[in-house]
Design a protein around this motif. Structure first.
Motif, mmCIF file in Angstrom:
data_model
loop_
_atom_site.group_PDB
_atom_site.id
_atom_site.type_symbol
_atom_site.label_atom_id
_atom_site.label_comp_id
_atom_site.label_asym_id
_atom_site.label_seq_id
_atom_site.Cartn_x
_atom_site.Cartn_y
_atom_site.Cartn_z
ATOM 1 N N SER A 193 -6.419 8.471 -9.834
ATOM 2 C CA SER A 193 -5.206 7.722 -9.519
ATOM 3 C C SER A 193 -5.423 6.255 -9.846
ATOM 4 O O SER A 193 -6.160 5.547 -9.157
ATOM 5 N N GLY A 195 -2.780 -3.441 -5.769
ATOM 6 C CA GLY A 195 -1.884 -3.052 -6.858
ATOM 7 C C GLY A 195 -0.761 -4.001 -7.162
ATOM 8 O O GLY A 195 0.146 -3.675 -7.936
ATOM 9 N N ARG A 241 0.832 -1.208 0.000
ATOM 10 C CA ARG A 241 0.000 0.000 0.000
ATOM 11 C C ARG A 241 0.866 1.258 0.000
ATOM 12 O O ARG A 241 0.602 2.214 -0.747
ATOM 13 N N ARG A 244 2.752 1.722 -3.419
ATOM 14 C CA ARG A 244 1.892 2.158 -4.512
ATOM 15 C C ARG A 244 1.472 3.630 -4.405
ATOM 16 O O ARG A 244 0.895 4.184 -5.324
ATOM 17 N N GLU A 245 1.784 4.260 -3.306
ATOM 18 C CA GLU A 245 1.503 5.691 -3.192
ATOM 19 C C GLU A 245 2.432 6.506 -4.084
ATOM 20 O O GLU A 245 2.093 7.620 -4.499
ATOM 21 N N THR A 248 -3.513 2.469 -10.891
ATOM 22 C CA THR A 248 -2.263 1.721 -10.942
ATOM 23 C C THR A 248 -1.908 1.454 -12.400
ATOM 24 O O THR A 248 -2.732 1.647 -13.308
ATOM 25 N N LYS A 303 -1.536 -1.374 -13.999
ATOM 26 C CA LYS A 303 -2.373 -2.397 -14.604
ATOM 27 C C LYS A 303 -3.807 -1.909 -14.801
ATOM 28 O O LYS A 303 -4.461 -2.274 -15.776
ATOM 29 N N GLU A 304 -4.314 -1.094 -13.882
ATOM 30 C CA GLU A 304 -5.650 -0.531 -14.058
ATOM 31 C C GLU A 304 -5.686 0.346 -15.309
ATOM 32 O O GLU A 304 -6.638 0.284 -16.096
ATOM 33 N N HIS A 327 -9.330 -6.083 -10.843
ATOM 34 C CA HIS A 327 -8.952 -4.836 -11.501
ATOM 35 C C HIS A 327 -10.158 -4.121 -12.113
ATOM 36 O O HIS A 327 -10.236 -2.884 -12.059
ATOM 37 N N ASP A 349 1.166 -6.873 -9.061
ATOM 38 C CA ASP A 349 1.116 -7.313 -10.456
ATOM 39 C C ASP A 349 0.938 -8.817 -10.561
ATOM 40 O O ASP A 349 0.507 -9.323 -11.605
ATOM 41 N N LYS A 365 -11.871 -2.363 -9.249
ATOM 42 C CA LYS A 365 -11.158 -1.163 -8.801
ATOM 43 C C LYS A 365 -11.366 -0.008 -9.774
ATOM 44 O O LYS A 365 -11.548 1.148 -9.364
ATOM 45 N N TYR A 423 5.246 2.561 -9.253
ATOM 46 C CA TYR A 423 4.428 1.614 -9.999
ATOM 47 C C TYR A 423 5.267 0.545 -10.689
ATOM 48 O O TYR A 423 4.867 -0.027 -11.683
#
Length: 238
Positions: A164, A96, A67, A70-71, A166, A168-169, A208, A98, A211, A74
């Protein structure tokens, strides 16, 4: 060409050293950390190409570390755990990660996953020096019902507000938006977006999509971008 740097966060010394030995044989530069808080500082302060992160750690668990990472970063993160429960996998992917690897696994499989994720990251970011790669579809922008996807900048805004996402998102949203009104199964999306379907799990796609929906279609009275086609998959609506 300099070696790719991998941080392994694992409190089982035997497993950590085995992972390190296999990765070093294949040309990677590896750093080991066993304490969660120490590992977080290492991950945030230094530059790594990929992180292999165990879930159960002293000091701070892998979910909290992920967590925090990921702030700001990436880079690919592969979570490793002896816990086989789906809820742990879904939580890791939702934060987040992978990839999520369940122990026991073969070291050669881990090396293959590391290579696959680094190659994909390089293709998406143009990070491979001298390889002539470039960000996906440079200098393009999609605008659908107030959802703006800036492809080269890898930014997404909704009615002017930046979201915001990630890595992959973003990749999944972009693929669906560039292929509207077509239904894709979870396996097809795993193949098209992750490109490593033989390592993947359809739960990855489900998490994903969920999210992304939380971020782009909270208000049911507004346009619903990603539709579920029951028994078939997902479709992007324009």
């Amino acid at each position: 060409m300099s070696k790719r740097k991998v941080l392994i966060v694992e409190d089982d010394q035997a497993i950590a050293e085995l992972e390190r030995d296999y990765l070093e044989v294949h040309g990677y530069e590896v750093t080991l950390r066993s304490d969660g808080k120490e590992a977080l500082g290492e991950a945030l302060e230094k530059e790594y190409d990929l992180i292999i992160l165990d879930v159960m750690l002293p000091g701070m668990d892998g979910f909290d570390i992920l967590r925090r990472i990921r702030e700001t970063k990436y880079i690919p993160v592969l979570m490793v755990s002896a816990r086989k429960e789906d809820i742990d996998k879904i939580r890791g992917l939702g934060l987040g990660a992978d990839d999520y690897v369940t122990k026991p696994f073969s070291p050669s499989e881990l090396v293959a996953r590391v290579r696959a994720h680094l190659e994909r990251y390089d293709r998406l970011t143009g990070a491979a020096a001298g390889a002539g790669s470039s960000p996906v579809r440079k200098s393009r922008e999609l605008n659908i019902h107030g959802l703006v996807i800036q492809v080269d900048a890898r930014r997404v805004t909704l009615h002017g507000k930046e979201l915001s996402l990630t890595a992959k998102e973003f990749d999944l949203l972009l693929f669906l938006a560039e292929n509207p009104d077509r239904v894709y199964s979870k396996d097809a999306l795993l193949d098209k977006v992750w490109g490593i379907e033989h390592f993947g799990d359809s739960a990855t796609v489900t998490v994903h999509v969920g999210k992304i929906r939380d971020k782009i279609q909270k208000d049911p009275s507004k346009h619903q971008f990603i539709e579920t086609v029951w028994g078939a998959g997902y479709r992007f609506k324009i």
